[in-house]
Write a protein that holds these residues in place. Structure first.
Motif, PDB file in Angstrom:
ATOM      1  N   ARG A  96      14.393   6.807  -9.339  1.00  7.13           N
ATOM      2  CA  ARG A  96      15.487   7.742  -9.029  1.00  7.13           C
ATOM      3  C   ARG A  96      15.783   7.823  -7.525  1.00  7.13           C
ATOM      4  N   PRO A  97      16.151   6.763  -6.828  1.00  5.36           N
ATOM      5  CA  PRO A  97      16.509   5.438  -7.354  1.00  5.36           C
ATOM      6  C   PRO A  97      15.438   4.371  -7.130  1.00  5.36           C
ATOM      7  N   LEU A  98      14.269   4.735  -6.570  1.00  5.14           N
ATOM      8  CA  LEU A  98      13.297   3.729  -6.158  1.00  5.14           C
ATOM      9  C   LEU A  98      12.116   3.641  -7.122  1.00  5.14           C
ATOM     10  N   LYS A  99      11.646   2.423  -7.346  1.00  4.07           N
ATOM     11  CA  LYS A  99      10.431   2.220  -8.129  1.00  4.07           C
ATOM     12  C   LYS A  99       9.229   2.692  -7.322  1.00  4.07           C
ATOM     13  N   SER A 100       8.256   3.266  -8.006  1.00  5.05           N
ATOM     14  CA  SER A 100       7.084   3.789  -7.309  1.00  5.05           C
ATOM     15  C   SER A 100       5.818   3.407  -8.062  1.00  5.05           C
ATOM     16  N   GLN A 101       4.683   3.610  -7.415  1.00  6.73           N
ATOM     17  CA  GLN A 101       3.398   3.257  -8.004  1.00  6.73           C
ATOM     18  C   GLN A 101       2.379   4.343  -7.697  1.00  6.73           C
ATOM     19  N   GLY A 102       1.272   4.306  -8.416  1.00  7.30           N
ATOM     20  CA  GLY A 102       0.228   5.298  -8.243  1.00  7.30           C
ATOM     21  C   GLY A 102      -0.731   4.957  -7.119  1.00  7.30           C
ATOM     22  N   VAL A 103      -1.604   5.919  -6.817  1.00  6.04           N
ATOM     23  CA  VAL A 103      -2.544   5.789  -5.704  1.00  6.04           C
ATOM     24  C   VAL A 103      -3.506   4.621  -5.906  1.00  6.04           C
ATOM     25  N   GLN A 104      -3.962   4.390  -7.122  1.00  4.10           N
ATOM     26  CA  GLN A 104      -4.914   3.296  -7.355  1.00  4.10           C
ATOM     27  C   GLN A 104      -4.312   1.947  -6.990  1.00  4.10           C
ATOM     28  N   THR A 118       0.823  -1.211   0.000  1.00  4.97           N
ATOM     29  CA  THR A 118       0.000   0.000   0.000  1.00  4.97           C
ATOM     30  C   THR A 118       0.858   1.262   0.000  1.00  4.97           C
ATOM     31  N   CYS A 119       2.170   1.127  -0.075  1.00  5.52           N
ATOM     32  CA  CYS A 119       3.079   2.272  -0.006  1.00  5.52           C
ATOM     33  C   CYS A 119       3.466   2.777  -1.394  1.00  5.52           C
ATOM     34  N   THR A 120       3.852   4.037  -1.466  1.00  2.00           N
ATOM     35  CA  THR A 120       4.257   4.662  -2.728  1.00  2.00           C
ATOM     36  C   THR A 120       5.376   3.887  -3.400  1.00  2.00           C
ATOM     37  N   PHE A 121       6.371   3.476  -2.602  1.00  2.00           N
ATOM     38  CA  PHE A 121       7.512   2.762  -3.175  1.00  2.00           C
ATOM     39  C   PHE A 121       7.177   1.273  -3.293  1.00  2.00           C
ATOM     40  N   SER A 122       7.120   0.799  -4.519  1.00  2.00           N
ATOM     41  CA  SER A 122       6.646  -0.565  -4.769  1.00  2.00           C
ATOM     42  C   SER A 122       7.654  -1.624  -4.367  1.00  2.00           C
ATOM     43  N   GLU A 123       8.865  -1.229  -3.952  1.00  2.00           N
ATOM     44  CA  GLU A 123       9.848  -2.175  -3.431  1.00  2.00           C
ATOM     45  C   GLU A 123       9.795  -2.268  -1.906  1.00  2.00           C
ATOM     46  N   ASP A 124       8.877  -1.549  -1.294  1.00  2.00           N
ATOM     47  CA  ASP A 124       8.774  -1.538   0.161  1.00  2.00           C
ATOM     48  C   ASP A 124       7.607  -2.402   0.615  1.00  2.00           C
ATOM     49  N   PHE A 125       7.920  -3.621   1.071  1.00  2.00           N
ATOM     50  CA  PHE A 125       6.908  -4.539   1.581  1.00  2.00           C
ATOM     51  C   PHE A 125       6.957  -4.605   3.117  1.00  2.00           C
ATOM     52  N   SER A 126       7.588  -3.614   3.728  1.00  2.00           N
ATOM     53  CA  SER A 126       7.604  -3.506   5.188  1.00  2.00           C
ATOM     54  C   SER A 126       6.185  -3.337   5.709  1.00  2.00           C
ATOM     55  N   ASN A 127       6.014  -3.548   7.017  1.00  2.00           N
ATOM     56  CA  ASN A 127       4.734  -3.246   7.655  1.00  2.00           C
ATOM     57  C   ASN A 127       4.950  -2.241   8.772  1.00  2.00           C
ATOM     58  N   TYR A 128       3.993  -1.323   8.855  1.00  3.23           N
ATOM     59  CA  TYR A 128       4.005  -0.239   9.824  1.00  3.23           C
ATOM     60  C   TYR A 128       2.624  -0.231  10.482  1.00  3.23           C
ATOM     61  N   TRP A 129       2.568  -0.224  11.820  1.00  6.82           N
ATOM     62  CA  TRP A 129       1.250  -0.201  12.438  1.00  6.82           C
ATOM     63  C   TRP A 129       1.238   0.523  13.779  1.00  6.82           C
ATOM     64  N   THR A 130       0.037   1.024  14.105  1.00  4.01           N
ATOM     65  CA  THR A 130      -0.198   1.763  15.348  1.00  4.01           C
ATOM     66  C   THR A 130      -1.571   1.371  15.884  1.00  4.01           C
TER      67      THR A 130
END
Length: 332
Positions: free
Chosen positions: A297-305, A68-80
């Motif tokens: 530059r340098p990370l792959k990214s994806q759109g909101v959809q 669900t993150c902008t950077f499509s190489e980031d599969f980390s999880n963040y929670w609160t």
């Protein structure tokens, strides 16, 4: 001009990540503090990769197929912890999450995530080491019950928003009156690592904080925790405005974090590393700033959809929406 715009214009602008993650799931799971427990004690709002589950005993970068993150190489999880409003009649309703004004329009709730290096303006002059595979940590403690301890937890704060661009003052507890633009919770993690353990029994001792608050330059790392890592921070904006005309007549705070805390002293957050390959290290070694790090530059990214499409179904069959007679997990 807003403070974050000033920061973006400062020179030199060097490696720092600021990006949005839409909501992955809202449910009672906590694979760090209560691994394998279904359900966990209280409700969390979770963002990141869709490998999120009750145990997280495998590398999410290998198991997830979306994030669900902008950077499509980031599969980390963040929670609160989630936030609830308590009505004068004793019922509770979950407070919805708003997108940060600095992020692209259309993000479904979620959080703003930061990986900074020295402060908000520069990456400083020391090597920043990315988190290793299997790394995890927690900041804050839900059992904290004193104002003094909360004040000492630098970086764990609340902001009473006038609008979505408000960033100060930062408070150690819930705002004492209705906020015109909602409430923001802020969680800054420690950035000094002992260099050997990817976790510790309390998920905190392998890390050490030298933070001086907000996005200020932190102090040097001690000999016990000599490795400087990225300064991870979360911002979550809660739309409390729809409850402003229901504020109790006695002036008491009606908002609760989901573990039954209406002071906010125990605010806490969890982080589980899941960046693909060496993508985070490449970012930390670059000189990009915020959205200039996108589009390869340098990370792959994806759109909101694409971010919003990534979801994890709840493992717990319980009602979370609407007015409830108790917060989930806090029943009589």
């Amino acid at each position: 001009m807003k403070w974050y715009q000033v920061a973006a214009l400062a020179a030199p602008a060097q490696a720092a990540l600021r990006f949005g993650c839409s909501t992955l799931s809202i449910q009672r799971l906590d694979p760090l503090v209560e691994p394998g427990k279904l359900p966990s004690a209280h409700v969390h709002q979770i963002v990141g990769g869709n490998a999120f589950n009750a145990t997280m005993d495998e590398d999410p970068a290998q198991m997830a197929d979306c994030t669900t993150c902008t950077f499509s190489e980031d599969f980390s999880n963040y929670w609160t912890a989630a936030m609830y409003f308590k009505h004068s009649n004793g019922s509770y309703k979950q407070v919805p999450i708003m997108q940060n004004a600095a992020l692209p329009n259309g993000i479904n709730g979620g959080m703003t995530i930061y990986y900074t290096q020295q402060d908000f303006f520069s990456n400083g002059n020391q090597k920043i080491t990315a988190f290793p595979k299997g790394f995890r940590m927690v900041v804050g403690n839900p059992t904290t019950d004193s104002a003094d301890t909360a004040r000492d937890n630098v970086g764990l704060r609340f902001v009473c928003l006038q609008d979505k661009n408000t960033r100060f003052p930062e408070l150690p507890d819930f705002p004492p009156r209705p906020c015109r633009g909602g409430i923001m919770t802020v969680h800054h993690f420690p950035a000094c690592w002992n260099g050997k353990d990817v976790d510790s029994p309390n998920h905190q001792d392998h890390m050490y904080s030298t933070s001086r608050g907000a996005f200020q330059n932190a102090g040097p790392c001690p000999a016990s925790h000599p490795v400087r890592m990225p300064q991870v921070a979360y911002e979550t904006l809660w739309d409390t405005t729809q409850f402003n005309n229901m504020w109790p007549s006695d002036g008491s705070n009606p908002f609760f974090l989901s573990y039954d805390d209406n002071k906010g002293y125990g605010t806490h957050a969890d982080y589980l590393f899941g960046w693909k390959d060496d993508s985070l290290q490449r970012a930390m070694d670059s000189n990009c700033m915020f959205n200039a790090c996108e589009n390869g530059r340098p990370l792959k990214s994806q759109g909101v959809q694409a971010m919003n499409r990534c979801q994890v179904k709840s493992k717990i069959q319980e009602r979370l929406d609407g007015w409830l007679d108790h917060m989930p997990g806090m029943g009589m």
